[in-house]
Design a protein around this motif. Structure first.
Motif, PDB file in Angstrom:
ATOM      1  N   GLN A 242       0.818  -1.201   0.000  1.00 24.10           N
ATOM      2  CA  GLN A 242       0.000   0.000   0.000  1.00 24.10           C
ATOM      3  C   GLN A 242       0.862   1.266   0.000  1.00 24.10           C
ATOM      4  OE1 GLN A 242      -2.979   0.914  -0.393  1.00 24.10           O
ATOM      5  NE2 GLN A 242      -3.020   2.984   0.483  1.00 24.10           N
TER       6      GLN A 242
ATOM      7  N   GLY B 160      -4.025  -1.954   1.513  1.00 21.04           N
ATOM      8  CA  GLY B 160      -3.189  -2.565   0.490  1.00 21.04           C
ATOM      9  C   GLY B 160      -3.878  -3.734  -0.188  1.00 21.04           C
TER      10      GLY B 160
ATOM     11  N   ARG C 210      -6.445  -2.334  -2.551  1.00 22.83           N
ATOM     12  CA  ARG C 210      -5.790  -1.777  -3.745  1.00 22.83           C
ATOM     13  C   ARG C 210      -5.355  -2.891  -4.695  1.00 22.83           C
ATOM     14  NH1 ARG C 210      -0.262   1.920  -3.660  1.00 22.83           N
ATOM     15  NH2 ARG C 210      -0.018   2.076  -5.944  1.00 22.83           N
TER      16      ARG C 210
END
Length: 731
Positions: free
Chosen positions: A172, A689, A692
């Motif tokens: 991330q 993270g 994402r």
């Protein structure tokens, strides 16, 4: 601000930690229906975070469930997270999916996932979304297999992907927005029950060189709890790990040099200045105000009770005094008859009276004389007025000429006469001692006037002798607390000798009545020797003499300062302990509850670098990182230490980043740069993270599909850069 104000400790009020926040608006599920949007689940041992990959922030809650039967409606409830705290009866039944750092309780995990999917609004019979779930470093294979079986069999997820939480938090913060993930770094993931260190090169976790320390935030909280319980064993409120967790995050920090810090805190002033006071809630006691008439009546009642108690005590002392005088007179008569008896008859007579020899008789007489002298002095202290001798007319009247009331009155007058005579003797003894004391003071004054230096030297020697005697007595008491010391072993030997009393045969002991303790006066000397709670008879006298000598030296010797007195020296020795645990101030409200945290603020954090302090047989964080770096050449080592990335809730403690840099700098070449950074959001960075990554095209190629699960079973593992295994198929 003055220097004194700067040294005042901070006072912080205990407050429960803030609850994890939910998204401000719940998104309807219709927008995700049949879209196969990935569901991201960060399965932490403390907090469960979940949500669709498109969420900006996840749902979050304490990762615990409780089955609770509501009495009002007689319904069985399933509570999750903070809902458990709303029902006091449910707290004792709360369960978490985790046992330390291992996922074991899959019933609790199932209930937690049910709650998570309901919060997402999913109303379909099966979960039609791919799932990305986090796991700990070195997760056991059977734990992952049971989790896969739960998600595939119960929820029928289309695909399931596992990832290491620390690596995804690193992703991330370090992954570029467009190009592939090729970052280098050393991830230090500080979790609830462990701390893991994972090297990453070219965007791939080198898990063969990763290490894990069995120490995390929960162990730090428990360690803080033990330290506080040791420091405050009688604290009125039962402390919980939730409270100590709040204390750790609110007051603790890492020290740059722990040993140097301890040396600095040896100064009581510095120890006080670094303290933080945790103020617990308490109720101010309600004092009932009384009127002046009630107060006067209570005071009069107490005065009357005190007068009666004084009369009873005076009568008891007088009776004991008369008994001792009678005993002394009898023993003196016995001693005077020594010359009229033969040697054999005298020995027999002594044995009959309970004495071994003449020395034992003389010791008892001497002790009685000393006790009588002390008692007469005490009686005379409260009766300084000279009164006329009262008349006792019934003492000369024979008992035969008196009725029953007269005999009682005669006994009373006899007791009163004996008390009057005892007080007169004590008064005369006091006057004699006063005259002797006046002569001694006059002689000492002349000596001081003639040669002050010699007088001061003599008094100082006397002061030193008394101080040494008091120190030796305190040293003996301290030695008795150590079972390996010579004094403690001598005490145990005396106890063993008492247990093996050979004054009565073993044959007679079997018949009972084997307790012969007290048959000899020496037994009581042994009792005083083995009983550490009994104070020495000379201790009070030594302190009284020491105080008198110190007052004379302070008054007439200009070289003797108050810092040389026994009270000042004792207070200096206890100043550090007083600063470590300050007592409540005078006038403080009764029931006030405070905890002073000083050395604990750094000691708890230091356990990450020295777990042996808390009894954990493991290397510290600095040693583990050094061990990992030695496995890489200098070129790769330089890439790793140039991006040391720390994440996890405990990483938010102050001082961690400079401490890591200070620890690693001496073991690296001087020209090798070190850069230590922290995740933007250490708590939720792993979920961010994961979300994402779930939005990338690569996500579809790293998970285990339903077809692969049906063909190979729950042991199917796919190798990828953010996973926890080195991959392939494991049967």
């Amino acid at each position: 601000m003055s220097s004194e104000d700067a040294l005042q400790p901070d006072i912080i009020r205990f407050a429960p930690p803030a609850l994890p926040s939910l998204p401000p608006e719940r998104v309807p599920y219709d927008g995700y229906r049949s879209q196969r949007t990935p569901i991201v689940i960060d399965n932490g041992s403390t907090t469960l975070r979940w949500g669709f990959a498109t969420f900006d922030s996840p749902y979050a809650g304490t990762n615990a469930i409780a089955k609770y039967k509501e009495r009002r409606n007689n319904r069985l409830l399933m509570l999750f997270g903070e809902g458990i705290d709303s029902e006091s009866g449910a707290k004792g039944q709360a369960k978490t999916p985790w046992e330390g750092d291992v996922l074991l309780n899959f019933d609790a995990l199932e209930n937690a996932l049910d709650y998570a999917f309901l919060q997402l609004g999913i109303d379909t019979p099966t979960i039609e979304h791919p799932v990305l779930m986090s796991e700990r470093l070195c997760t056991p294979l059977h734990s992952r297999a049971l989790t896969s079986e739960l998600l595939f069999e119960l929820y029928s997820v289309p695909s399931l992907t596992y990832c290491a939480d620390g690596i995804m938090s690193f992703y991330q913060s370090n992954a570029p927005s467009s190009s592939p993930f090729r970052s280098d770094g050393l991830v230090v993931s500080m979790n609830t029950a462990s701390t893991s260190v994972v090297p990453i090169l070219d965007g791939k976790g080198i898990l063969s060189h990763a290490k894990r320390i069995p120490w995390g935030g929960s162990q730090a909280s428990e360690y803080m709890l033990k330290l506080i319980q040791l420091k405050y064993p009688n604290f009125p409120t039962r402390l919980t790990t939730a409270q100590t967790t709040w204390m750790v995050h609110s007051t603790c920090e890492f020290a740059m040099d722990y040993q140097a810090l301890l040396r600095r805190l040896k100064d009581p002033i510095q120890l006080r200045s670094c303290a933080k006071i945790v103020q617990f809630p308490f109720s101010v006691p309600v004092v009932e105000e009384k009127t002046e008439e009630e107060l006067a009546r209570i005071a009069e009642k107490r005065k009357e009770q005190g007068r009666k108690l004084q009369e009873i005590a005076a009568k008891s002392r007088l009776e004991k005094l008369l008994q001792k005088e009678s005993d002394l007179q009898y023993l003196q008569t016995l001693k005077d008859s020594r010359g009229t008896e033969g040697k054999k008859e005298w020995a027999t007579k002594l044995q009959a009276e309970g004495f071994d020899d003449d020395a034992a008789l003389a010791d008892v007489i001497k002790k009685l004389e000393a006790d009588l002298k002390k008692a007469r002095k005490k009686e005379a202290d409260g009766d300084d007025l000279v009164v006329e001798e009262p008349s006792f007319p019934l003492l000369d009247v024979p008992d035969a000429d008196l009725d029953e009331d007269g005999v009682k009155e005669k006994k009373k007058q006899k007791l009163m006469k004996a008390g009057f005579e005892a007080r007169n003797r004590a008064r005369k003894e006091k006057e004699r001692e006063k005259e002797e004391k006046d002569r001694e003071e006059k002689r000492e004054e002349e000596e001081r006037h003639d040669d002050l230096d010699a007088w001061a030297s003599k008094r100082r020697q006397e002061h030193q002798v008394l101080m040494n005697r008091i120190k030796d007595r305190a040293r003996r008491k301290a030695a008795l607390s150590d079972r390996k010391s010579a004094a403690a072993q001598a005490r145990m030997k005396s106890i063993a000798n008492l247990a093996s009393d050979d004054r009565i045969s073993k044959k007679k002991r079997k018949g009972g009545n084997e307790d012969m303790f007290g048959a000899d006066d020496a037994d009581w000397a042994i009792y005083r020797k083995i009983n550490t709670a009994v104070a020495s008879s000379d201790e009070e006298e030594d302190f009284s003499q020491l105080q008198a000598v110190e007052q004379k030296l302070l008054a007439f010797d200009p070289t003797f300062t108050p810092h040389e007195t026994h009270a000042s020296i004792a207070s200096q020795r206890s100043a550090l302990m007083t600063a470590f645990r300050p007592p409540y101030e005078e006038g403080d409200v009764e029931g006030n509850m405070r905890i002073h945290l000083n050395t604990e603020r750094w000691r708890v954090c230091e356990t990450w670098f020295s777990p042996s302090m808390a009894g954990i047989d493991s290397a510290g964080l600095g040693e583990v990182i050094h061990n990992i770096l030695t496995r890489f050449p200098d070129s790769e080592k330089s890439r790793l230490v140039n991006n040391i990335f720390v994440t996890g809730s405990p990483s938010q403690l102050p001082g961690l980043l400079p401490r890591l840099e200070t620890t690693l700098r001496p073991i690296l070449p001087p020209e090798m740069p070190i850069k230590v950074t922290r995740a933007d959001d250490p708590s939720a960075g792993a979920w961010q993270g994961m979300a994402r990554f779930a939005r990338t095209e690569e996500f579809a190629s790293v998970g285990v599909t339903r077809q692969e699960y049906d063909e190979h079973g729950p042991e199917r593992i796919r190798k990828w850069w953010g996973g926890n295994w080195n991959g392939g198929f494991i049967a």
